[in-house]
Motif scaffolding. Structure first.
Motif, PDB file in Angstrom:
ATOM      1  N   PHE A  65      15.294  33.253  19.065  1.00 30.28           N
ATOM      2  CA  PHE A  65      14.517  34.249  19.786  1.00 30.28           C
ATOM      3  C   PHE A  65      13.210  34.502  19.038  1.00 30.28           C
ATOM      4  N   THR A  66      12.298  35.205  19.672  1.00 29.31           N
ATOM      5  CA  THR A  66      10.992  35.474  19.081  1.00 29.31           C
ATOM      6  C   THR A  66      11.035  36.758  18.263  1.00 29.31           C
ATOM      7  N   CYS A  67      10.208  36.830  17.239  1.00 25.80           N
ATOM      8  CA  CYS A  67      10.099  38.028  16.409  1.00 25.80           C
ATOM      9  C   CYS A  67       9.100  38.982  17.062  1.00 25.80           C
ATOM     10  N   SER A  68       9.602  40.045  17.671  1.00 24.60           N
ATOM     11  CA  SER A  68       8.741  41.014  18.341  1.00 24.60           C
ATOM     12  C   SER A  68       9.500  42.318  18.491  1.00 24.60           C
ATOM     13  N   ALA A  85      20.395  29.866  23.513  1.00 26.55           N
ATOM     14  CA  ALA A  85      21.452  29.420  22.606  1.00 26.55           C
ATOM     15  C   ALA A  85      21.605  27.909  22.732  1.00 26.55           C
ATOM     16  N   TYR A  86      21.706  27.251  21.569  1.00 26.77           N
ATOM     17  CA  TYR A  86      21.839  25.792  21.533  1.00 26.77           C
ATOM     18  C   TYR A  86      23.281  25.396  21.290  1.00 26.77           C
ATOM     19  N   TYR A 100      20.923  27.094  26.513  1.00 33.93           N
ATOM     20  CA  TYR A 100      21.264  28.015  27.585  1.00 33.93           C
ATOM     21  C   TYR A 100      20.459  29.300  27.427  1.00 33.93           C
ATOM     22  N   SER A 101      19.944  29.822  28.532  1.00 40.73           N
ATOM     23  CA  SER A 101      19.345  31.146  28.501  1.00 40.73           C
ATOM     24  C   SER A 101      20.426  32.148  28.128  1.00 40.73           C
ATOM     25  N   SER A 147      13.604  22.793  22.232  1.00 47.65           N
ATOM     26  CA  SER A 147      13.910  24.159  22.632  1.00 47.65           C
ATOM     27  C   SER A 147      13.039  24.595  23.808  1.00 47.65           C
ATOM     28  N   PRO A 148      13.616  25.350  24.752  1.00 47.86           N
ATOM     29  CA  PRO A 148      12.808  25.880  25.857  1.00 47.86           C
ATOM     30  C   PRO A 148      11.985  27.101  25.462  1.00 47.86           C
TER      31      PRO A 148
END
Length: 456
Positions: A147-150, A158-159, A167-168, A432-433
């Motif tokens: 995930f992004t750092c925000s 998830a891989y 997967y989202s 990665s998406p």
């Protein structure tokens, strides 16, 4: 003598010959048959069962569970192309007992098991049995949640290394990307970075979660780390919070306290306190075989730069209270810019950024070590072709692992690198998406074991 052969399998490019299964015996099938030696066996589809009996003159009647089942017609063609015969197959679901169906489903990857719930009511019930039965599924390779750092709501992907798919994924409980986390045997423990007393435990796959009683660490701490150890043969788990605060007015003195939560008693205890001199705690700790390993950092200038990090050990089973952890501290194997601790099959493994000799704060490589009898054994170093994208700052990557798989991710990129401990193999994951929206955007993540049969 009469024999019955049941075959369940997946279609292949080349079907096995009858002679390879039965030698020169005469083979008969459901709804038709062929009796010449070396004949080609029918193509076998997933979900179909073929009953073959050896007899001399006539067909054997189907067992009663097969009566009324769906019959599917198929055609077998020999290699020579001159022999065709129409046969019938019975649906696997019609004759497979419940316990065998559950066994088959338990061998699948978790993502496939979850999808199988939608097939029919019977399969849905079989998956529910797997959810309620501890250790009913084969061990799964760990997934990686990126995930992004925000400051936004945490959501990412998830891989799954078994199917090499992303997967989202919406992670339960976690509210901000800077929360501390730890995972063990399918459970993930999370600690609020703004209020250290708020601790959660969840199963990311089933979305089951709960908030633990407030930890006795106060709302804030200079440094804190969290670790969880979950049992595989029971639903019990232990959570450890290591808290380190600077002594008021003393630059070189740091007070370390260790707090334990037991899921059986649902309460916290504080079995250990120590004042560290010229060393402070950080955010890295892990539990292996009942021992807490905690990474500490030097606050003074030492002659030997290779000893800027050490690992403390504390036995959470015996819980000694009158001892000095610094006297038993384990130095790291070389000069490190940063380090990540992880439990791989109850062995302590460290992934560290190797510092340059003339510039200790600059990373020149990434290495992997395993602790054996308080000695570090080097497992591998990241090849240069993989390391090129990690930059030269002191703390540039996230890393976690479980089972025999290690994940390493650069904070500045969504690319995910894996290292297989058993095969000593470095490999990039599928792309990665997660997309980078602006140049300074950062990414992070952690791994967890996907399980359906454990609750918080």
């Amino acid at each position: 003598a009469r024999h019955c052969f049941v075959c369940v399998g997946v279609g292949a490019k080349r079907e096995p010959t009858v002679s390879s299964l039965f030698g020169q015996k005469r083979i008969c099938g459901i709804g038709g048959g062929w009796d010449r030696p070396h004949a080609q066996a029918p193509f076998i589809h997933l979900g179909m069962i073929y009953l073959l009996s050896t007899m001399e003159t006539e067909w054997e009647q189907h067992p009663s569970p097969c009566i009324g089942a769906d019959i599917i017609e198929y055609t077998a063609i020999s290699d020579e192309g001159d022999y065709q015969e129409t046969n019938l197959a019975i649906s696997l679901d019609a004759i497979l007992p419940n316990d065998l169906l559950e066994k088959v489903l338990s061998m699948l990857p978790v993502a496939s098991v979850i999808r199988s719930e939608l097939v029919c009511k019977r399969w849905h019930e079989a998956v529910n049995v797997l959810r309620c039965t501890l250790n009913s599924m084969v061990p799964q390779r760990p997934w990686y949640f990126m995930f992004t750092c925000s400051d936004e709501v945490v959501s990412g992907f998830a891989y799954d290394p078994s199917l090499r798919k992303w997967y989202s994924f919406d992670f339960p409980c976690i509210e901000k990307s800077n929360w501390s986390c730890s995972s063990s045997a399918g459970l993930v423990c999370l600690m609020d970075s703004d209020n250290r007393s708020r601790v959660f435990v969840c199963n990311p796959i089933t979305k089951d979660w709960k908030r633990l009683a407030d930890a006795p660490v106060g709302r804030s701490a200079d440094y804190s780390a969290i670790a969880i150890c979950a049992g595989r043969k029971s639903c019990c788990y232990t959570v450890v919070v290591a808290r380190c605060n600077q002594v008021t007015g003393e630059y070189y003195l740091w007070e370390l306290s260790i707090h334990l939560y037991d899921s059986e008693t649902s309460g916290w205890i504080t079995p250990f306190n120590e004042v560290l001199h010229r060393w402070r705690g950080g955010g890295e700790c892990v539990i292996c075989e009942g021992v807490l390993y905690y990474l500490v950092y030097s606050t003074g200038i030492l002659v030997n730069e290779e000893h800027q990090h050490r690992v403390l050990m504390y036995d959470i089973t015996s819980r000694p209270s009158h001892t000095s952890l610094m006297n038993m501290a384990i130095p790291v194997p070389c000069s490190l810019t940063c380090a990540r601790l992880m439990n791989l099959r109850e062995k302590l493994v460290m992934v560290g950024g190797i510092g340059k000799r003339d510039r200790p704060g600059t990373i020149r490589g990434i290495g992997i070590w395993q602790l054996c009898n308080k000695e570090w054994n080097e497992v591998s170093r990241m090849p240069h072709k993989f390391f090129q994208g990690f930059g030269e700052l002191d703390d540039v990557f996230a890393s976690s692992g479980a089972d025999d798989l290690i994940y390493i991710q650069s904070y500045g990129s969504s690319a995910l690198l894996t290292f297989d401990m058993s095969e000593k193999l470095w490999k990039w994951s599928m792309r990665s998406p997660v997309t980078k929206r602006f140049p300074l955007q950062l990414f992070t993540g952690f791994c967890f074991e996907p399980r359906l049969d454990i609750t918080s």
